[in-house]
Design an enzyme around this catalytic site. Structure first.
Site, short mmCIF file in Angstrom:
data_model
loop_
_atom_site.label_atom_id
_atom_site.label_comp_id
_atom_site.label_asym_id
_atom_site.label_seq_id
_atom_site.Cartn_x
_atom_site.Cartn_y
_atom_site.Cartn_z
N SER A 95 0.82 -1.22 0.00
CA SER A 95 0.00 0.00 0.00
C SER A 95 0.85 1.26 0.00
CB SER A 95 -0.94 0.00 1.21
OG SER A 95 -0.21 -0.04 2.41
N HIS A 100 9.88 -1.24 2.24
CA HIS A 100 9.98 -1.30 3.70
C HIS A 100 9.93 -2.75 4.14
CE1 HIS A 100 5.84 -0.60 2.36
NE2 HIS A 100 5.44 -1.42 3.32
P1 AMP Z 1 2.39 -2.32 2.96
O1 AMP Z 1 0.91 -2.56 2.93
O2 AMP Z 1 3.22 -3.57 2.96
O3 AMP Z 1 2.81 -1.34 1.87
O4 AMP Z 1 2.70 -1.66 4.36
C1 AMP Z 1 2.43 -0.33 4.65
C2 AMP Z 1 2.38 -0.21 6.14
O5 AMP Z 1 2.48 1.15 6.48
C3 AMP Z 1 1.06 -0.71 6.76
O6 AMP Z 1 1.34 -1.75 7.69
C4 AMP Z 1 0.49 0.53 7.44
O7 AMP Z 1 -0.15 0.24 8.66
C5 AMP Z 1 1.73 1.39 7.63
N1 AMP Z 1 1.51 2.82 7.69
C6 AMP Z 1 0.72 3.57 6.89
N2 AMP Z 1 0.82 4.87 7.21
C7 AMP Z 1 1.68 4.93 8.25
C8 AMP Z 1 2.19 6.00 9.05
N3 AMP Z 1 1.83 7.28 8.86
N4 AMP Z 1 3.06 5.71 10.04
C9 AMP Z 1 3.43 4.43 10.27
N5 AMP Z 1 2.99 3.38 9.55
C10 AMP Z 1 2.13 3.63 8.56
#
Ligand code: AMP
Length: 114
Positions: A95, A100
């Site tokens: 997302s 990461h």
């Molecule tokens: P992915 O779906 O693998 O791209 O992981 C994105 C991650 O970012 C998800 O686990 C979200 O909960 C996390 N996330 C989104 N926005 C933030 C934010 N502002 N601070 C910390 N984590 C976030």
């Protein structure tokens, strides 16, 4: 990259609970944790997906994993175990398009993942 959420966290333009920083990586608590420890480790450099890594990024990938290992050790989850995940594109549920590592631990993990 100006419209990238994780670039903004790296640049401290938006707040995050940062737990580790070095010259090449930043790690912070996931805002929606899926385990007692759920930390995201990101490169300072914007790389959208794993497919965008080039040969110049080989050392950077090692630094991401070593930062994740240091965090796991600091949290005491290295002994019991933890999981490292990188989601790629739609089917895996990526997302945020700034690579990461999800470092997750503190509970038993199921396999296969959902
Ligand atoms: P992915 O779906 O693998 O791209 O992981 C994105 C991650 O970012 C998800 O686990 C979200 O909960 C996390 N996330 C989104 N926005 C933030 C934010 N502002 N601070 C910390 N984590 C976030």
């Amino acid at each position: 990259m100006s419209d990238c959420l994780f670039c903004k966290i790296v640049e401290k333009k938006i707040p995050a609970r940062i737990v580790h920083e070095d010259a090449d990586t930043v790690a912070f608590e996931d805002v929606n944790p899926q385990a007692p420890t759920h930390v995201l480790v990101v490169p300072r450099k914007h790389v959208a997906t794993m497919m965008d890594l080039g040969p110049d990024d080989d050392a950077l990938v090692g630094k991401l994993f070593r930062a994740g290992a240091a965090i796991a050790k600091a949290r005491g989850i290295d002994g019991p175990g933890y999981r490292v995940v990188m989601n790629h594109n739609r089917d895996a549920g990526q997302s945020v398009f700034h690579i990461h590592l999800h470092v997750m631990g503190g509970r038993r993990m199921g396999w296969p993942p959902g």
